[in-house]
Design a protein around this motif. Structure first.
Motif, PDB file in Angstrom:
ATOM      1  N   UNK A 155       0.823  -1.205   0.000  1.00  0.00           N
ATOM      2  CA  UNK A 155       0.000   0.000   0.000  1.00  0.00           C
ATOM      3  C   UNK A 155       0.860   1.258   0.000  1.00  0.00           C
ATOM      4  N   UNK A 156       1.904   1.248   0.816  1.00  0.00           N
ATOM      5  CA  UNK A 156       2.771   2.423   0.888  1.00  0.00           C
ATOM      6  C   UNK A 156       3.512   2.639  -0.431  1.00  0.00           C
ATOM      7  N   UNK A 157       3.938   1.547  -1.051  1.00  0.00           N
ATOM      8  CA  UNK A 157       4.630   1.649  -2.324  1.00  0.00           C
ATOM      9  C   UNK A 157       3.725   2.273  -3.389  1.00  0.00           C
ATOM     10  N   UNK A 158       2.466   1.845  -3.430  1.00  0.00           N
ATOM     11  CA  UNK A 158       1.527   2.422  -4.396  1.00  0.00           C
ATOM     12  C   UNK A 158       1.336   3.909  -4.142  1.00  0.00           C
ATOM     13  N   UNK A 159       1.257   4.275  -2.876  1.00  0.00           N
ATOM     14  CA  UNK A 159       1.088   5.679  -2.528  1.00  0.00           C
ATOM     15  C   UNK A 159       2.322   6.497  -2.923  1.00  0.00           C
ATOM     16  N   UNK A 160       3.502   5.944  -2.705  1.00  0.00           N
ATOM     17  CA  UNK A 160       4.747   6.662  -2.987  1.00  0.00           C
ATOM     18  C   UNK A 160       5.005   6.822  -4.481  1.00  0.00           C
ATOM     19  N   UNK A 161       4.626   5.810  -5.270  1.00  0.00           N
ATOM     20  CA  UNK A 161       4.967   5.804  -6.695  1.00  0.00           C
ATOM     21  C   UNK A 161       3.822   6.243  -7.589  1.00  0.00           C
ATOM     22  N   UNK A 162       2.593   6.213  -7.086  1.00  0.00           N
ATOM     23  CA  UNK A 162       1.443   6.521  -7.918  1.00  0.00           C
ATOM     24  C   UNK A 162       1.076   5.408  -8.870  1.00  0.00           C
ATOM     25  N   UNK A 163       1.703   4.229  -8.730  1.00  0.00           N
ATOM     26  CA  UNK A 163       1.401   3.084  -9.580  1.00  0.00           C
ATOM     27  C   UNK A 163       0.379   2.178  -8.900  1.00  0.00           C
ATOM     28  N   UNK A 164      -0.359   1.371  -9.682  1.00  0.00           N
ATOM     29  CA  UNK A 164      -1.314   0.456  -9.047  1.00  0.00           C
ATOM     30  C   UNK A 164      -0.603  -0.500  -8.091  1.00  0.00           C
ATOM     31  N   UNK A 165      -1.234  -0.818  -6.974  1.00  0.00           N
ATOM     32  CA  UNK A 165      -0.608  -1.768  -6.051  1.00  0.00           C
ATOM     33  C   UNK A 165      -0.549  -3.174  -6.636  1.00  0.00           C
ATOM     34  N   UNK A 166       0.424  -3.939  -6.178  1.00  0.00           N
ATOM     35  CA  UNK A 166       0.486  -5.346  -6.541  1.00  0.00           C
ATOM     36  C   UNK A 166      -0.775  -6.057  -6.067  1.00  0.00           C
ATOM     37  N   UNK A 167      -1.284  -6.992  -6.868  1.00  0.00           N
ATOM     38  CA  UNK A 167      -2.335  -7.889  -6.396  1.00  0.00           C
ATOM     39  C   UNK A 167      -1.705  -8.819  -5.367  1.00  0.00           C
ATOM     40  N   UNK A 168      -2.301  -8.903  -4.190  1.00  0.00           N
ATOM     41  CA  UNK A 168      -1.736  -9.725  -3.118  1.00  0.00           C
ATOM     42  C   UNK A 168      -2.592 -10.963  -2.895  1.00  0.00           C
ATOM     43  N   UNK A 169      -1.982 -12.120  -3.114  1.00  0.00           N
ATOM     44  CA  UNK A 169      -2.643 -13.403  -2.895  1.00  0.00           C
ATOM     45  C   UNK A 169      -2.032 -14.055  -1.670  1.00  0.00           C
ATOM     46  N   UNK A 170      -2.821 -14.231  -0.623  1.00  0.00           N
ATOM     47  CA  UNK A 170      -2.346 -14.817   0.625  1.00  0.00           C
ATOM     48  C   UNK A 170      -2.488 -16.331   0.538  1.00  0.00           C
ATOM     49  N   UNK A 171      -1.396 -17.039   0.774  1.00  0.00           N
ATOM     50  CA  UNK A 171      -1.434 -18.503   0.707  1.00  0.00           C
ATOM     51  C   UNK A 171      -1.214 -19.062   2.105  1.00  0.00           C
ATOM     52  N   UNK A 172      -2.300 -19.198   2.832  1.00  0.00           N
ATOM     53  CA  UNK A 172      -2.216 -19.572   4.243  1.00  0.00           C
ATOM     54  C   UNK A 172      -2.813 -20.958   4.494  1.00  0.00           C
ATOM     55  N   UNK A 173      -3.396 -21.567   3.458  1.00  0.00           N
ATOM     56  CA  UNK A 173      -3.894 -22.944   3.458  1.00  0.00           C
ATOM     57  C   UNK A 173      -5.145 -23.177   4.308  1.00  0.00           C
TER      58      UNK A 173
END
Length: 445
Positions: free
Chosen positions: A182-200
């Motif tokens: 989230x912070x990276x998207x805010x800092x760069x103005x680029x779309x955030x990475x899609x985050x897939x949580x693999x917790x089983x």
């Protein structure tokens, strides 16, 4: 197979870093509103992945017509990095497997109008990394993945650091990477990475994961066997409420071709249809886990069923189908061999029904229309079969699917066709407490 995950933090990391208040991550940011469609390399290559193989499969998605029906993500699952970070602390792409570098690879994939997907960093395949600060690595790695042109991050749950290093529970560990993205998207103005949580599914991620990512694994790894498919359907039948726009129960890969899973019994064509239908209509991400160079035309046609894919990718209704009757078992009974059989759900174009024959022989499957909460009483419905791609007349009060194959599936779209004809049956489809305006119960009520 799991992939890159939480990394070892430096034992000397300061308490200030480890206790830093996380930034808030807003989920509904426009990213991954719908389930991701794509291809995962693990079943075909495992740790034998290479730049040439990824590019070959990307081009195959195009030539097989899969990109054109929506499969636009190419996902490397594991083993893409060197076994140690650089001296400055960065992940380094394998020089042997990816000699041209990740930017060259992602540029070529993006040129095909596709997205490049990647996994995490410390892997379930035991690729070690040089220990650094836990928080610093999350920030650094998210930035590196963005610089490499990645669009999707699978964050796994292997190689978990000792408690006295991370001082976090399961939620806190995923909150760290979500905050970094989230912070990276805010800092760069680029779309955030899609985050897939693999917790089983061990820690019930469907209860909390939507605040951090766009999908969460709900079970262990799938294998290409009917027993694995029914077990995953059974487990997910109780948590369908958790899937909606921007958050999806991830039922693991779609292994449509039985030739892809060594050591397992494989699945029949009918079982492959059931597998794909259940995953799609339950709004799971659809990541193909099969060897594209060996896929049969029959199984390719399963993956390309655009009427089924349209339900999965419905931009108006994001919810999953849910059971309205378990069938063989009493309602709400868990059975990994015979999961719920009668399902329905909303779509922008009508009511979706999914019927699963869990028996090992053909069977007729009957239901009353108003067993589904999305059907209006006193109306008739036009029936569309989403597998035969035919219009099958009008259903009044009930419907019977004849001779559903063993382990097979029926997928229907019912659309309102007006008032039911006079004298269609009792005054109420459900007679319990059916009452005339004069206060008397209807006959049989």
């Amino acid at each position: 197979m799991g992939s890159f995950v939480l990394l070892l933090a430096s034992i000397l990391a300061s308490w200030t870093l480890l206790s830093r208040e996380p930034r808030v991550h807003a989920l509904e940011d426009g990213v991954a509103k719908l389930p991701v469609l794509g291809y995962n390399t693990w079943n075909a290559y495992g740790c034998g992945i290479s730049e040439a193989a990824v590019l070959s499969d990307a081009h195959m998605l195009v030539s097989l017509g899969l990109r054109d029906v929506g499969y636009t993500h190419v996902n490397i699952d594991d083993c893409y990095a060197e076994k140690n970070r650089s001296a400055s602390g960065d992940i380094v792409a394998s020089a042997a497997r990816f000699p041209s570098g990740m930017n060259n690879l992602t540029d070529q994939i993006h040129a095909l109008n596709m997205c490049y997907s990647d996994s995490g960093w410390y892997t379930c395949a035991h690729y070690p990394v040089t220990p650094h600060s836990f928080l610093t690595l999350h920030d650094r790695d998210a930035k590196l993945f963005q610089d490499w042109g990645f669009d999707y991050l699978k964050f796994d749950n292997c190689a978990i650091p000792y408690d006295d290093i991370i001082r976090q529970g399961i939620v806190g560990k995923y909150e760290r990477i979500a905050t970094a993205i989230a912070q990276l998207a805010q800092d760069t103005g680029k779309p955030p990475l899609i985050l897939s949580l693999c917790e089983w599914g061990n820690e019930q991620p469907w209860l909390w994961a939507k605040r951090f990512g766009q999908s969460w694994r709900t079970t262990g790894d799938i294998n290409t066997s009917w027993g694995s498919i029914t077990s995953i359907i059974n487990q997910n039948s109780f948590i369908t409420w958790a899937s909606d726009f921007f958050g999806h129960n991830d039922m693991d890969m779609v292994c449509a071709d039985p030739s892809t899973s060594s050591g397992n019994s494989g699945i029949t064509h009918e079982e492959a249809k059931t597998h794909f239908t259940a995953w799609a209509l339950m709004k799971s991400p659809l990541l193909i886990g099969t060897n594209l160079s060996a896929i049969s035309q029959d199984n390719l046609s399963i993956l390309k069923n655009q009427e089924i894919l349209a339900i999965n990718q419905d931009p108006v209704v994001g919810t999953s189908v849910s059971p309205f009757r378990w069938g063989i078992n009493p309602n709400w009974v868990s059975n990994s061999t015979h999961p719920a059989q009668y399902w329905s759900g909303e779509s922008q174009n009508g009511t979706v029904f999914m019927l699963i024959n869990t028996l090992s022989k053909p069977a007729d499957m009957f239901f009353s229309l108003t067993e589904s909460p999305w059907i209006r009483a006193g109306r008739q419905y036009a029936v569309r079969d989403l597998w035969t791609h035919t219009d099958n007349g009008t259903a009044i009060r009930n419907f019977t699917a004849k001779a559903v194959p063993a382990h097979g599936v029926v997928a229907l779209l019912l659309t309102d066709a007006g008032d039911e004809p006079p004298s269609s049956g009792p005054p109420c489809a459900v007679l319990q407490w059916c009452m005339d305006k004069n206060g008397t119960l209807a006959p049989g009520a």
